[in-house]
Write an enzyme that holds these catalytic residues in place. Structure first.
Site, PDB file in Angstrom:
ATOM      1  N   ASP A 230      39.112 -26.892  29.180  1.00  0.00           N
ATOM      2  CA  ASP A 230      39.837 -28.126  29.443  1.00  0.00           C
ATOM      3  C   ASP A 230      38.891 -29.320  29.539  1.00  0.00           C
ATOM      4  OD1 ASP A 230      42.291 -29.521  30.245  1.00  0.00           O
ATOM      5  OD2 ASP A 230      41.254 -29.787  32.156  1.00  0.00           O
ATOM      6  N   GLU A 260      38.996 -28.328  24.291  1.00  0.00           N
ATOM      7  CA  GLU A 260      39.862 -29.496  24.146  1.00  0.00           C
ATOM      8  C   GLU A 260      38.992 -30.738  24.235  1.00  0.00           C
ATOM      9  OE1 GLU A 260      43.026 -32.218  26.566  1.00  0.00           O
ATOM     10  OE2 GLU A 260      41.389 -31.160  27.501  1.00  0.00           O
TER      11      GLU A 260
END
Ligand code: CA
Length: 492
Positions: A230, A260
Site C-alpha cells: 500500500d 500501489e
C-alpha cells in the site's frame, strides 16, 4: 506473478459483519472454477475502529485475536478465520496476496508531548510555524496484546510527524523536531512522505529491524504467497526493495509482489521501477485512467490510443492491469469510476490479450449495493473465456479512431482457443482481422450479442467481423462456444 488472474477480494462498502474471511473460505472452489488463481485480500490487521476497511492500522500483530480498540475480530473476521480462508484458497490452487500497510499508524494508545513544526498542507517543505510543543497520539503500547509475538512498542521517536495536536485540538501537518520527510518519495505537494495518521519513520534502524521481524512473523503465521504494497508513493523508494530482498533471503520464498504507486505519469512509474530494481510489479494506473477517460468521453475518445502511455505498453511483464479498485469507486479518495457501458470493453482488454497480470475488482464481479451498482454482466463469461479459450499469438487492429480490435491465434495447449474481439465507441461497423492460417475455414460465434450470420475464416485465416454501436463483440470458435454453453463445463 505472470499469467495469474487476480481478484481484489473487497470493495470499500462491504458490510461490517466480520464475514469476509468465512465467505472467502466458502467460495474458494467456485473462484478457482471461474478462473481466479490469485486473490488480493484486504489488510487483516486490527484497525483504529471496528469499521476500518484496513488502512487505518493500529496493530500489525493483531489479526483479529486480541480485545483491542474495543473489539476482537476485524471488519472481516477473526485471526483463525483469516488463516482458514488462506488455507482454503491455496487448497484450490489460488495464491493469496496480503495487503501490507506500513506507511502510517492510527489509534495510538496514549499521547506524548513532542516538539514539532507545522508544515503547509500544499507544500510539505514549507514551515508555517515556529518549533512548538504539541500533544501527539504517538504511544502504541498494545495493552490488549500484552507483548505477545513482539514486545516492541512505539513512541514519537519512530514517527516523522502527525496531523493532530490534542492539546490545541488542531488538525495540521506537524513534522517532529529532529526529523525530516523522506526525500525518496512522490514529489506532489513538494514532498509526499506524509499521507495520514502517524507517519512511520522507516529510516529508523529499530523500526526497520522490527518491520523485518514482523514480515517474517507474518509469513510464518499466515503462509501467504505474496504481497500488495500500500501507498508506496509515500514511502522511500529504497525501503521495500530492502524489505522484500531481506524477506526473500530469510524465507527462501519467491514472494511475488505488486506495489500501489498512484501516478498517471508513465515516466514517474518507469523511474520508480528502476529505483526499486524491479523487485516488484506495479498497478497500471495510466491504463485505468485511459479507461476512465474513454468511458466519460463517449465517442470523443480515440480508441486507437487506449493503450498509449501505459505500463502494459512499456513494461508488460511488470504490469498488474485493473479497471477499478476500492479507491476509484464512487465517492472514494481517488474516485475515477469507469462508466458501466465501457466495462466489458475494458475487461476484454485486460483479460483476453494475454499481456500483464489482470486484477478483477470485487465491485465489478459482485456489484456495489451502497451505490446501486450492478455486477458487470459479461465479466464471468470473460473470465471463463480467459481461462479456457484465449491463447496464442496476439494481433492488434488499433487502426481506427472508433472501431478497434485484436485477435488471438490459439494454441495446441488449449483447444479451440483462437478468438477475435472488436469494439466501437461510436457507430458500429466491420473489420477484417486475421487469426492465423491454421484457423482457415473455422466458424466463429459472437458470444456477447449472438450476431448473425456467424463468421467463417477464408483460406488465409482472415474474417470480416462486425460490431454494433458503442459496444463490443467477442467471437470465439463455434466448438468453444458449444463447450462453454452446452456441455456443462461452464460455471457461469
Ligand atoms: Ca510516509
Amino acid at each position: 506473478m505472470n499469467n495469474l488472474t487476480l481478484l481484489q477480494y473487497f470493495e470499500w462498502y462491504l458490510p461490517n459483519n466480520h464475514l469476509l474471511w468465512r465467505r472467502a473460505a466458502a467460495e474458494a472452489s467456485r473462484l478457482a472454477k471461474l478462473g481466479i488463481d490469485g486473490v488480493w485480500l484486504p489488510p487483516a490487521f486490527k484497525g483504529q475502529n471496528d469499521q476500518n476497511v484496513g488502512y487505518g492500522v493500529y496493530d500489525l500483530y493483531d489479526l483479529g485475536e486480541f480485545d483491542q480498540k474495543g473489539f476482537i475480530p476485524t471488519k472481516y473476521g477473526t485471526r483463525d478465520e483469516y488463516l482458514n480462508a488462506i488455507k482454503s484458497l491455496q487448497k484450490h490452487g489460488i495464491k493469496v496476496f496480503a495487503d501490507i500497510v506500513l506507511n502510517s499508524r492510527m489509534g495510538g494508545d496514549e499521547t506524548e508531548v513532542v516538539r514539532a513544526i507545522e508544515q503547509s498542507r500544499d507544500n510539505r517543505l514549507q514551515q508555517i510555524s515556529p518549533l512548538q510543543e504539541i500533544e501527539a497520539w504517538t504511544k502504541y503500547t498494545f495493552p490488549g496484546r500484552n507483548g505477545k509475538y513482539s514486545s516492541f512498542t512505539w513512541n514519537s521517536a519512530y514517527f516523522n510527524g502527525i496531523d493532530y495536536d490534542e492539546r490545541a485540538k488542531k488538525s495540521s501537518i506537524y513534522l517532529f523536531e529532529g526529523k525530516q520527510w523522506d526525500s525518496k518519495v512522490g514529489k506532489e505537494k513538494a514532498n509526499y512522505d506524509y499521507l495520514l495518521g502517524a507517519d512511520v519513520d522507516l529510516h529508523n534502524p529499530k523500526v526497520r529491524e522490527e518491520m523485518l521481524r514482523w514480515g517474517e512473523w507474518y509469513i510464518a503465521t499466515t503462509g501467504v504467497d505474496g504481497f500488495r504494497l500500500d501507498a508506496t508513493k509515500h514511502i522511500g523508494s529504497d525501503f521495500y526493495s530492502w524489505w522484500l530482498t531481506s524477506l526473500r533471503q530469510k524465507t527462501g520464498l519467491e514472494l511475488p509482489t505488486v506495489g500501489e504507486y498512484w501516478s498517471n505519469d508513465m515516466g514517474e512509474l518507469g523511474k520508480y521501477l528502476q529505483k526499486t530494481g524491479n523487485q516488484f510489479w506495479l498497478f497500471d494506473v495510466p491504463l485505468h485512467f485511459n479507461f476512465f477517460k474513454a468511458s466519460r468521453s463517449g465517442d470523443q475518445y480515440p480508441m486507437n490510443k487506449i493503450l498509449d502511455g501505459t505500463l502494459i505498453e512499456s513494461f508488460p511483464d511488470r504490469a498488474v492491469t485493473f479497471v477499478d479498485n476500492h479507491d476509484t469507486q464512487p465517492s472514494q479518495g481517488l474516485d475515477s469510476w469507469v462508466d458501466g457501458w465501457f466495462k466489458t470493453m475494458a475487461y476484454a482488454i485486460i483479460l483476453l490479450r494475454g499481456e500483464g497480470t489482470p486484477c478483477v475488482f470485487w465491485g465489478d464481479l459482485y456489484g456495489i449495493p451502497h451505490d446501486e451498482i450492478n455486477a458487470v454482466p459479461d465479466l464471468k463469461l470473460l473470465l471463463q473465456i480467459r481461462k479456457n479459450f484465449a491463447s496464442g499469438l496476439l494481433h492488434d487492429y488499433f487502426d481506427h479512431e472508433h472501431i478497434v480490435g485484436f485477435t488471438r491465434e490459439g494454441s495446441t495447449a488449449k483447444p479451440h482457443s483462437s478468438l477475435a474481439v472488436i469494439m466501437s465507441n461510436s457507430k458500429g461497423g466491420q473489420k477484417e482481422m486475421n487469426l492465423g492460417k491454421q484457423n482457415a475455414g473455422k466458424k466463429y460465434l459472437d458470444i456477447i450479442y449472438a450476431r448473425s450470420p456467424e463468421v467463417t475464416l477464408d483460406e488465409n485465416g482472415t474474417g470480416n467481423f462486425g460490431v454494433g454501436n458503442g459496444t463490443i463483440s467477442i467471437y470465439i470458435e463455434e466448438k468453444a462456444a458449444k463447450k462453454l454453453f452446452l456441455d456443462g463445463s461452464s460455471t457461469i
